[in-house]
Design an enzyme around this catalytic site. Structure first.
Site, PDB file in Angstrom:
ATOM      1  CE  LYS A 189     -70.896 -11.414 -52.447  1.00 47.82           C
ATOM      2  NZ  LYS A 189     -70.276 -11.147 -51.170  1.00 47.82           N
ATOM      3  NE  ARG A 242     -74.056  -6.493 -45.738  1.00 51.88           N
ATOM      4  CZ  ARG A 242     -73.676  -7.767 -45.824  1.00 51.88           C
ATOM      5  NH1 ARG A 242     -74.441  -8.628 -46.450  1.00 51.88           N
ATOM      6  NH2 ARG A 242     -72.542  -8.164 -45.303  1.00 51.88           N
ATOM      7  NE  ARG A 273     -70.149 -23.147 -46.619  1.00 50.52           N
ATOM      8  CZ  ARG A 273     -70.414 -21.899 -47.030  1.00 50.52           C
ATOM      9  NH1 ARG A 273     -69.769 -21.358 -48.034  1.00 50.52           N
ATOM     10  NH2 ARG A 273     -71.312 -21.177 -46.416  1.00 50.52           N
ATOM     11  NE  ARG A 315     -70.397 -22.280 -40.951  1.00 54.56           N
ATOM     12  CZ  ARG A 315     -69.944 -21.169 -41.522  1.00 54.56           C
ATOM     13  NH1 ARG A 315     -68.892 -20.564 -41.053  1.00 54.56           N
ATOM     14  NH2 ARG A 315     -70.538 -20.671 -42.586  1.00 54.56           N
ATOM     15  NE  ARG A 369     -76.598 -16.744 -44.758  1.00 52.53           N
ATOM     16  CZ  ARG A 369     -75.497 -17.458 -44.999  1.00 52.53           C
ATOM     17  NH1 ARG A 369     -75.465 -18.741 -44.761  1.00 52.53           N
ATOM     18  NH2 ARG A 369     -74.421 -16.878 -45.484  1.00 52.53           N
TER      19      ARG A 369
END
Length: 212
Positions: free
Chosen positions: A16, A89, A126, A159, A170
């Site tokens: 998004k 949220r 990533r 990371r 998450r």
């Protein structure tokens, strides 16, 4: 501008953020990220900024009431169309956004739907170049030289928050909090689901149709 205000919903890694940038550059939407607004308000050293700074300096989370104040201080909904990204949220925030900020102004909530396993694959692949800011993906955008940035030649890093265990946690948190938000917008017939598992250009074409 006759387009509705947009509320973008989606898990971390659903794409998004990428799509929001494209909407801003092609259609001139304002991009409302609460994190950016908080930092900007602190930098302005306004009364609200000082209040936010004292909360954050104490290591506490900024409460919903302060976020609503922040949105009202920075959004001119009469003359502009915004993308709300990262807020609401949870279900309570969705209702607060409607009651205290949008106040009946037409809005559309777009849910970027992607299978969680696909998101995990996206995020864990990533790699970041800290100095140049370039972001690579070992599946979809590989560097020319393994482990090195094409632009700066620096070493790419993986990371900690892009590692699988962290990503899974998450997503679990996201899953619990997003359901009431989706229910809220469904009940107001403002919810649209977008298949965000496809290539970014295809998703953007569909997104353009949804906002017209």
């Amino acid at each position: 501008m006759s387009k509705p205000q947009l509320i973008l919903l989606g898990a971390p890694g659903s794409g998004k953020g990428t799509q929001a940038k494209r909407l801003v550059s092609e259609f001139g939407f304002g991009h409302i990220s609460t994190g950016d607004l908080l930092r900007a308000e602190i930098a302005k050293a306004s009364e609200l900024g000082k209040k936010v700074k004292s909360i954050m300096d104490a290591g506490e989370l900024v409460n919903d009431q302060v976020v609503l104040e922040l949105l009202n201080a920075n959004c001119d909904l009469t003359n502009n169309v915004y993308i709300f990204d990262g807020f609401p949220r949870n279900g309570e925030q969705a209702a607060l956004l409607e009651d205290f900020v949008l106040k009946g102004i037409p809005a559309k909530a777009i849910y970027f739907k992607v299978d969680f396993e696909q998101i995990i694959e996206r995020i864990t692949n990533r790699r970041l170049a800290p100095k140049s800011g370039e972001i690579y993906n070992l599946l979809t955008r590989k560097p020319k030289v393994d482990g090195k940035c094409d632009v700066s030649g620096e070493d790419l890093i993986h990371r900690d928050d892009d590692k699988e265990e962290v990503v899974r946690n998450r997503l679990e948190v996201f899953k619990k909090t997003i359901e009431p938000v989706l229910e809220y917008y469904k009940s107001k017939t403002q919810l649209v689901e977008l298949d965000a598992s496809r290539p970014a250009d295809v998703v953007f074409e569909d997104l353009k149709k949804l906002i017209d």
